[in-house]
Write an enzyme that holds these catalytic residues in place. Structure first.
Site, PDB file in Angstrom:
ATOM      1  N   LYS A 247       3.473   6.181   8.974  1.00  0.00           N
ATOM      2  CA  LYS A 247       2.971   5.450  10.094  1.00  0.00           C
ATOM      3  C   LYS A 247       3.762   5.518  11.356  1.00  0.00           C
ATOM      4  CE  LYS A 247       1.603   0.841  11.199  1.00  0.00           C
ATOM      5  NZ  LYS A 247      -0.010   0.685  11.643  1.00  0.00           N
TER       6      LYS A 247
ATOM      7  N   MET B  11     -25.683  15.795 -21.037  1.00  0.00           N
ATOM      8  CA  MET B  11     -24.807  16.853 -21.773  1.00  0.00           C
ATOM      9  C   MET B  11     -24.086  16.216 -22.927  1.00  0.00           C
ATOM     10  SD  MET B  11     -24.527  19.804 -21.812  1.00  0.00           S
ATOM     11  CE  MET B  11     -24.548  21.109 -20.348  1.00  0.00           C
TER      12      MET B  11
ATOM     13  N   GLN C 277       0.868  -1.094   0.139  1.00  0.00           N
ATOM     14  CA  GLN C 277      -0.100   0.031   0.010  1.00  0.00           C
ATOM     15  C   GLN C 277       0.796   1.162  -0.142  1.00  0.00           C
ATOM     16  OE1 GLN C 277      -3.161  -0.451   3.250  1.00  0.00           O
ATOM     17  NE2 GLN C 277      -4.381  -1.600   1.611  1.00  0.00           N
TER      18      GLN C 277
END
Ligand SMILES: Cc1ncc(C[n+]2csc(CCOP(=O)(O)OP(=O)(O)O)c2C)c(N)n1
Lengths: 566, 163
Positions: free
Chosen positions: A162, A479, A113
C-alpha cells in the site's frame, strides 16, 4: 513528472496496451482504485469473486493471445486468485496478476489482511515480484509483461504494498528490457530441423500430435500447411483443439483418455510421432510404457523442461514451434520430388487409418425423447456462428464438447486442461466476451461446475456481456459419477445433486433470461431462441442422466485398450 | 549418482526459496546446499549436492535453468571439480583422550579453535571425504556437536565462471 505508485502502475498498463482489467477492490488497493476512478483509458470489470476475475483475465488471454490482467486486494483477495493463477500456469496462459499488500513496514507482522502471496504463488507462477520501492514499479511491470508473454507463456504476480502505491516517483517507462538470466530460445537448431525433415520423409506411418503450444505459439497456420502439404494425419490434445481444422480429412481429432478410436490406434501403430507444443500429459499417453511403442519421437517445444520429462525422445527441437515449423516448410521447398515419393509411401497408412475411422467413428446413440448431451453439442455447432468462441467448464460436458463440436480455428475453445478447474467456464467466457463484444461466446457447463461461479451472471448483466450459457443438467457430478459407475460398482458417493434448482428463475433473479429444454425435439428451438435473445441467457438442457463419455481409456491403461461402448 | 551442481543466481531476496522450493516441490533430494555472493555482488553462487539418475539430473538442471533468476547452471562430473567443506567439531577431551584428539587434529591439519578442560572445538576443512574420515576417528572419543557447511565447489583448471 512525479506520480503516485498507483498512477505509475496504471500508466504502465496503458503502455503495455492493456485496455481491460478484471479486479476487485479492498483496503490495500484502495489508492489504486482511487486513481482508476479518473483513469479513462482502462476499462475495469468487477467480477463477483477474485477467482472468477482471474479466470476472466485468463479467458481474455486465451481468446486474444494478449496478456490478461487481474487485480485483487491483499489477504483473502490474494488467496482467492490462487486457483485462477494455477489454472493459467498449467495451461501456459500469459497473465499479470496484481495484488495489494500491507504497507512494507508491516510485512511479516501478521498485519490485518496480510498473507505471503509471493510464497503461496511461487510454485504456480512463472515468476513473481514483491515491489519494495515506488521507483521499481515501472521496470517490474515491464519485466512482468515480458516474462508472461515470451518463451513458454505463464502467469506473473506482482505484489504491491500500500505505501508503495502512495509514494511518488518520476514516471519513465523503459523501452526495452534485458534479463541476463532469462533468454528463451526462439529458433530451433537448424541441424535438428533438417534431421526432422529427413526423418519425416523417411517415415511410413507418421502422425503429428499437437498440443496447446501450437495455439499459444500462433503456429496453427504453419502446422496446417505442413500437415496438408505432406498428408500427415494430425491428432490434438484438448489444449490443441482448433490448431488444425477438425473438418479436414487428415484430422484424427482428440487423442488420449477420451480421444477417438482412430487417433489412439494411429498413435499406437505409428512409426514416427511428431509432437508439436505438447507435453505428453498422462491424460494423453495412458500407460507410458505402451505409448507409441513403435515410433521414433520428434519433440518440438519452446520449453526444454517438457522434453524427455515423461517419454524418451529421439529428436528434441527447442524453439518457438512457429519458427520451427516454418523452417521445416522452407526446407521442404528444396527437397523436390522427395515429397511425391513420400505421399506414395504413406498411402497404405492413410488407408489403414481410414479403415479405423469407418470401423469406429465418433458417435452416440440418439434417443427418441430424452436429450442426449452429444446432440446438444452438435446442434450448437450447427446453429452457432462460424467464429463462435466456446468456453467449457470441467467434466463430461467438456469432453462431449471436445468430441462433438468440431473446432476449426485456434482460440475458439477455452478450457481448463492441465488443472481441470471446475468453475472456469463461465468466467472464462466472460473474459472472452469482454475482448470480443460482437462475437458469439458460449459457455458450456455442467450443473455442478456452473454452481461454482454462478455469481458471475451478475457481472455479465452489469457489463452487458451477452454470453450464452449452456447447462447440461444431469443432476450429477457427471464425470465422477461415470468413474463410480465403471470402477466402483455404481456406488454413487456424493455425486448426486438432486435439487430442483430453477435455473430460469435464477437467470431472472440476476436480470438475465433463461430457457429450458426437457425433450430432444425442444433442443433446436431452445438454442435458436437463446441466440436470438439479446444479453446473457441461460439455456438449461435436462439431459440423459447416466450418459457416459466414450470412448474411454481407463486411467493407467494403454491407448488401444479403449472402452468403446458400455 | 552423486552430483555437484553450481548455480549462479541473481543476488535477490527470495531466490534461495525458489531454488529450494523447486527441489521440494518436485521431490528431488538435496544433500547439501551452500550459498553466498560472488566477487560480482549482484550474483550469488550456490553449490548443491544432489543425487539421481541421468533423467532426474537432466530435469533438475533444466528446471533450475527455467527459474527466471537463474543465470547459469553447471552440473560438474567427477574429476572436473574441486570440492571443499568446513566442519566445526566439538569433542569430549578429558585426561588421556586430550592427547589423542590433538594428534588426530594434527594429522588432518585441523585447528583447535576453542578449548575447555572438558572439550576441544576443532575446525576442519577439506574434501567431504576427508571430513568424513576425521569424524570417524573422533566419534569414538565422544562427539558432542557437529556443524558442516556442505561442500563448495569450483571447476578445475584455468577457465573461470564469470561472477
Ligand atoms: C474445483 C474442482 N473440484 C472438483 C473437481 C473434480 N471433478 C472433475 S469433473 C467433476 C464433475 C463435474 O460435474 P458437472 O459440473 O455437473 O459436469 P458433468 O461432468 O456432469 O458434465 C468433478 C467433481 C474438479 N475438477 N475441480
Amino acid at each position: 513528472m512525479k506520480m503516485t505508485g498507483a498512477r505509475i502502475l496504471l500508466e504502465c498498463l496503458k503502455r503495455e496496451g492493456v485496455d481491460t482489467v478484471f479486479g476487485y477492490p479492498g483496503g490495500t488497493v484502495i489508492n489504486l482504485y482511487d486513481e482508476l476512478f479518473s483513469f479513462k483509458d482502462i476499462r475495469h470489470i468487477l467480477p463477483r469473486h477474485e477467482q472468477a476475475g482471474v479466470h476472466a483475465a485468463d479467458g481474455f488471454a486465451r481468446a486474444t493471445g494478449r496478456v490478461g490482467v487481474a487485480i485483487a486486494t491483499s489477504g483473502p483477495g490474494a488467496t482467492n486468485t490462487v486457483t485462477g493463477i494455477a489454472t493459467a500456469y498449467m495451461d501456459s496462459i500469459p497473465l499479470v496478476v496484481i495484488t495489494g499488500q500491507v504497507p512494507t513496514a508491516l510485512i511479516g507482522n501478521d498485519a490485518f489482511q496480510e498473507v505471503d502471496i509471493i510464497g503461496i504463488t511461487r510454485p504456480c507462477t512463472k515468476h513473481n515480484f514483491l515491489v519494495k520501492d515506488v521507483k521499481d514499479i515501472a521496470t517490474i511491470i515491464k519485466k512482468a509483461f515480458y516474462i508472461a508473454r515470451t518463451g513458454r507463456p505463464g502467469p506473473v504476480l506482482v505484489d504491491l504494498p500500500k505505501d508503495v502505491q502512495i509514494a511518488t516517483a518520476e514516471f519513465e517507462y523503459p523501452e526495452a528490457i534485458e534479463l541476463r538470466s532469462y533468454k528463451p530460445t526462439v529458433e530451433g537448431h537448424p541441424k535438428q530441423i533438417e534431421k526432422a525433415v529427413s526423418m519425416l520423409l523417411a517415415a511410413k506411418k507418421p502422425v503429428m500430435y499437437v498440443g496447446g503450444g501450437a495455439i499459444s505459439g500462433d503456429a496453427a497456420g504453419e502446422l496446417t500447411a505442413l500437415a496438408t502439404r505432406l498428408h500427415i494425419p494430425v491428432t490434438t490434445t484438448l489444449m490443441g483443439l482448433g490448431s488444425f481444422p477438425e473438418d479436414n480429412p487428415l484430422s484424427l481429432k482428440l487423442l488420449g483418455m477420451h480421444g477417438t478410436y482412430f487417433a489412439n490406434m494411429a498413435v499406437t501403430n505409428c512409426d514416427l510421432l511428431v509432437a508439436v507444443g505438447a507435453r505428453f500429459d498422462d491424460r494423453v499417453t495412458g500407460k507410458i510404457a505402451t505409448f507409441a511403442p513403435h515410433a521414433k519421437i520428434i519433440h518440438m517445444d519452446v520449453d526444454p523442461t517438457s522434453i524427455r520429462k515423461n517419454v524418451r525422445v529421439d529428436l528434441p527441437i527447442v524453439g518457438q514451434v512457429k519458427e520451427v515449423l516454418g523452417r521445416m516448410l522452407k526446407s521442404l521447398d528444396e527437397s523436390g520430388d522427395k515429397v511425391a515419393a513420400f505421399h506414395t509411401a504413406i498411402e497404405p497408412w492413410l488407408a489403414e487409418i481410414e479403415g479405423w475411422k469407418q470401423k469406429h467413428p465418433i458417435t452416440y446413440k440418439q434417443a427418441s425423447t430424452v436429450i442426449k448431451p452429444q446432440f446438444v453439442i452438435q446442434k450448437l455447432r450447427e446453429l452457432s456462428d462460424p467464429d463462435a468462441i466456446v468456453a467449457t467448464d470441467v467434466g463430461q460436458h467438456q469432453m462431449w464438447t471436445a468430441q462433438f463440436f468440431g473446432f476449426r480455428e485456434p482460440r475458439t475453445l477455452l478450457s481448463s486442461g492441465g488443472l481441470g478447474t471446475m468453475g472456469f467456464g463461465l468466467p472464462a467466457a466472460m473474459g472472452a466476451q469482454a475482448a470480443f463484444p460482437n462475437r458469439q461466446v458460449i459457455a458450456v457447463c455442467g450443473d455442478g461446475g456452473f454452481q461454482m461461479n454462478l455469481q458471475e451472471v451478475a457481472t455479465l448483466v452489469q457489463n452487458r456481456l451477452p454470453v450464452k450459457i449452456v447447462i447440461l443438467n444431469n443432476n450429477f457430478l457427471g464425470m465422477v459419477r461415470q468413474w463410480q459407475e465403471l470402477f466402483f460398482d455404481k456406488r454413487y458417493s456424493q455425486t448426486c445433486m438432486e435439487l430442483p434448482i430453477d435455473f430460469i428463475k435464477l437467470a431472472e433473479a440476476f436480470g438475465a433470461k433463461g430457457f429450458q429444454a426437457t425433450k430432444s425435439d425442444e433442443v433446436e428451438a431452445t438454442i435458436k431462441k437463446a441466440f436470438e435473445t439479446p444479453g446473457p441467457v441461460i439455456m438449461e438442457f435436462k439431459i440423459a442422466r447416466e450418459e457416459k463419455v466414450l470412448p474411454m481409456v481407463p486411467a493407467g491403461a494403454s491407448l488401444n485398450e479403449m472402452v468403446l461402448n458400455a | 549418482m552423486r552430483h555437484t551442481i553450481t548455480v549462479l543466481v541473481e543476488n535477490e531476496f527470495g531466490v534461495l526459496s525458489r531454488v529450494a522450493g523447486l527441489f521440494s516441490g518436485r521431490g528431488f533430494n538435496i544433500d547439501s546446499l551452500s550459498v553466498a555472493p560472488t566477487n560480482d555482488e549482484t550474483i550469488s553462487r550456490m553449490t548443491i549436492v544432489t543425487r539421481g539418475d541421468d533423467q532426474i539430473l537432466e530435469q533438475i538442471s533444466k528446471q533450475l535453468n527455467k527459474l527466471i533468476d537463474v543465470i547459469k547452471v553447471i552440473d560438474f562430473t567427477d574429476g572436473e571439480v574441486v570440492e571443499r567443506e568446513m566442519a566445526l567439531i566439538k569433542v569430549t577431551a578429558e585426561d588421556s583422550a586430550r592427547a589423542e584428539v590433538l594428534r588426530i587434529a594434527d594429522i588432518f591439519r585441523a585447528k583447535i579453535i576453542d578449548v575447555t578442560p572438558k572439550s576441544f572445538t576443532i575446525e576442519a576443512t577439506g574434501a567431504p571425504a576427508k571430513i568424513d574420515a576425521i569424524l570417524e576417528l573422533l566419534r569414538p572419543l565422544g562427539l558432542k556437536e557437529l556443524v558442516r557447511t556442505g561442500p563448495v565447489a569450483i571447476g578445475r583448471g584455468a577457465k573461470a565462471l564469470k561472477g
